[in-house]
Motif scaffolding. Structure first.
Motif, short mmCIF file in Angstrom:
data_model
loop_
_atom_site.label_atom_id
_atom_site.label_comp_id
_atom_site.label_asym_id
_atom_site.label_seq_id
_atom_site.Cartn_x
_atom_site.Cartn_y
_atom_site.Cartn_z
N MET A 1 0.82 -1.20 0.00
CA MET A 1 0.00 0.00 0.00
C MET A 1 0.87 1.27 0.00
SD MET A 1 -2.96 0.76 -0.45
CE MET A 1 -4.57 0.47 0.13
N GLU A 2 1.99 1.19 0.71
CA GLU A 2 2.94 2.30 0.76
C GLU A 2 3.46 2.62 -0.65
OE1 GLU A 2 5.29 4.98 3.22
OE2 GLU A 2 3.84 3.51 3.90
N ASP A 3 3.71 1.58 -1.44
CA ASP A 3 4.19 1.78 -2.81
C ASP A 3 3.15 2.51 -3.66
OD1 ASP A 3 6.55 0.50 -2.19
OD2 ASP A 3 5.94 -1.42 -3.02
N MET A 4 1.89 2.19 -3.46
CA MET A 4 0.82 2.84 -4.23
C MET A 4 0.72 4.31 -3.85
SD MET A 4 -0.32 0.85 -6.45
CE MET A 4 -1.72 1.80 -6.98
N ARG A 5 0.87 4.62 -2.56
CA ARG A 5 0.85 6.02 -2.12
C ARG A 5 2.01 6.78 -2.74
NH1 ARG A 5 -0.84 4.16 3.07
NH2 ARG A 5 1.31 4.23 3.79
N ALA A 6 3.19 6.17 -2.72
CA ALA A 6 4.37 6.83 -3.30
C ALA A 6 4.17 7.05 -4.80
CB ALA A 6 5.62 6.00 -3.04
N LEU A 7 3.62 6.07 -5.48
CA LEU A 7 3.36 6.19 -6.91
C LEU A 7 2.34 7.30 -7.17
CD1 LEU A 7 3.94 5.02 -9.73
CD2 LEU A 7 2.04 3.44 -9.33
N SER A 8 1.26 7.32 -6.40
CA SER A 8 0.23 8.36 -6.57
C SER A 8 0.78 9.74 -6.26
CB SER A 8 -0.98 8.07 -5.67
OG SER A 8 -1.64 6.91 -6.10
N TYR A 9 1.61 9.83 -5.21
CA TYR A 9 2.22 11.11 -4.87
C TYR A 9 3.12 11.59 -6.01
CZ TYR A 9 4.69 14.88 -2.61
OH TYR A 9 5.21 16.11 -2.33
N GLY A 10 3.93 10.68 -6.52
CA GLY A 10 4.82 11.03 -7.64
C GLY A 10 4.04 11.50 -8.84
N LEU A 11 2.93 10.82 -9.12
CA LEU A 11 2.07 11.22 -10.22
C LEU A 11 1.46 12.60 -9.96
CD1 LEU A 11 0.91 10.30 -12.94
CD2 LEU A 11 -0.96 9.22 -11.67
N GLY A 12 1.01 12.81 -8.72
CA GLY A 12 0.45 14.11 -8.36
C GLY A 12 1.47 15.22 -8.50
N GLN A 13 2.71 14.96 -8.07
CA GLN A 13 3.78 15.95 -8.19
C GLN A 13 4.08 16.23 -9.67
OE1 GLN A 13 5.77 17.58 -5.51
NE2 GLN A 13 5.96 18.83 -7.34
N GLN A 14 4.08 15.18 -10.48
CA GLN A 14 4.33 15.36 -11.91
C GLN A 14 3.23 16.20 -12.56
OE1 GLN A 14 4.90 11.71 -14.11
NE2 GLN A 14 4.65 12.72 -16.07
N TYR A 15 1.98 15.88 -12.25
CA TYR A 15 0.87 16.69 -12.78
C TYR A 15 1.01 18.14 -12.35
CZ TYR A 15 -1.96 12.66 -14.31
OH TYR A 15 -2.44 11.55 -14.94
N PHE A 16 1.36 18.34 -11.07
CA PHE A 16 1.51 19.70 -10.57
C PHE A 16 2.63 20.42 -11.33
CE2 PHE A 16 3.05 23.06 -7.86
CZ PHE A 16 1.88 23.62 -7.37
N ASP A 17 3.76 19.77 -11.48
CA ASP A 17 4.89 20.36 -12.19
C ASP A 17 4.55 20.71 -13.63
OD1 ASP A 17 6.38 20.10 -9.86
OD2 ASP A 17 7.47 18.32 -10.56
N GLU A 18 3.66 19.92 -14.22
CA GLU A 18 3.22 20.17 -15.60
C GLU A 18 2.06 21.15 -15.67
OE1 GLU A 18 2.35 16.21 -16.97
OE2 GLU A 18 4.48 15.69 -17.15
N ARG A 19 1.69 21.69 -14.52
CA ARG A 19 0.58 22.64 -14.38
C ARG A 19 -0.77 22.04 -14.73
NH1 ARG A 19 4.03 27.76 -16.42
NH2 ARG A 19 4.86 28.25 -14.37
N ASP A 20 -0.88 20.73 -14.58
CA ASP A 20 -2.16 20.04 -14.70
C ASP A 20 -2.70 19.89 -13.27
OD1 ASP A 20 -4.36 18.40 -14.99
OD2 ASP A 20 -3.27 16.79 -16.03
N TYR A 21 -3.24 20.99 -12.76
CA TYR A 21 -3.62 21.03 -11.35
C TYR A 21 -4.81 20.13 -11.05
CZ TYR A 21 -0.39 24.89 -11.64
OH TYR A 21 0.72 25.64 -11.87
N ARG A 22 -5.72 19.99 -11.98
CA ARG A 22 -6.86 19.09 -11.76
C ARG A 22 -6.38 17.63 -11.71
NH1 ARG A 22 -11.10 22.20 -10.43
NH2 ARG A 22 -11.31 24.03 -11.74
N GLY A 23 -5.43 17.28 -12.56
CA GLY A 23 -4.84 15.94 -12.51
C GLY A 23 -4.14 15.71 -11.19
N ALA A 24 -3.43 16.72 -10.70
CA ALA A 24 -2.75 16.62 -9.41
C ALA A 24 -3.77 16.38 -8.30
CB ALA A 24 -1.93 17.87 -9.13
N ILE A 25 -4.87 17.09 -8.34
CA ILE A 25 -5.93 16.92 -7.33
C ILE A 25 -6.45 15.49 -7.36
CG2 ILE A 25 -8.28 17.59 -6.69
CD1 ILE A 25 -7.46 20.46 -7.75
N ARG A 26 -6.72 14.97 -8.55
CA ARG A 26 -7.24 13.59 -8.66
C ARG A 26 -6.24 12.58 -8.10
NH1 ARG A 26 -8.83 15.59 -13.61
NH2 ARG A 26 -7.07 14.58 -14.66
N ALA A 27 -4.96 12.81 -8.32
CA ALA A 27 -3.93 11.88 -7.84
C ALA A 27 -3.71 12.01 -6.33
CB ALA A 27 -2.62 12.10 -8.59
#
Length: 119
Positions: A1-27
């Motif tokens: 479960m920890e791995d999934m959280r890390a993966l989701s966080y990384g995805l959220g950070q990537q969306y944020f960095d790409e200025r896809d803020y809605r994608g970051a929120i979903r992640a």
């Protein structure tokens, strides 16, 4: 479960960095719901809400952060900016003062409408 959280966080950070803020929120939202005491993830979620102009959810998450960690300077600054965008400048002043006191940076006292700094 920890791995999934890390993966989701990384995805959220990537969306944020790409200025896809809605994608970051979903992640990030499921992570915050699962681990509500994780201040760092909640702060990134609040930033995503702020940048997507979803100011009420940003404010709600910032209130939780500041309740848990009243010395989180960036949360105070983001709260001030959120309140200013909500036309609640009188409330924002307190948070700008706290952020400036915590960081020693008096430039944080200038409201966003009078500052040339953008994030």
């Amino acid at each position: 479960m920890e791995d999934m959280r890390a993966l989701s966080y990384g995805l959220g950070q990537q969306y944020f960095d790409e200025r896809d803020y809605r994608g970051a929120i979903r992640a990030l939202l499921p992570i915050v719901e699962e681990t509500p005491d994780d201040v760092g993830t909640r702060l990134l979620l609040a930033r995503a809400y702020f940048h997507s102009a979803s100011l009420k959810p940003a404010e709600e998450h910032l209130l939780v952060i500041l309740d848990r960690d009243p010395t989180e300077a960036y949360a105070h600054l983001l709260m001030a900016r959120t309140l200013e965008r909500l036309s609640r400048g009188d409330e924002a002043i307190k948070h700008r003062r706290i952020a400036a006191a915590l960081t020693g940076d008096d430039s944080l006292l200038a409201s966003q409408s009078h500052s040339s700094t953008k994030s």
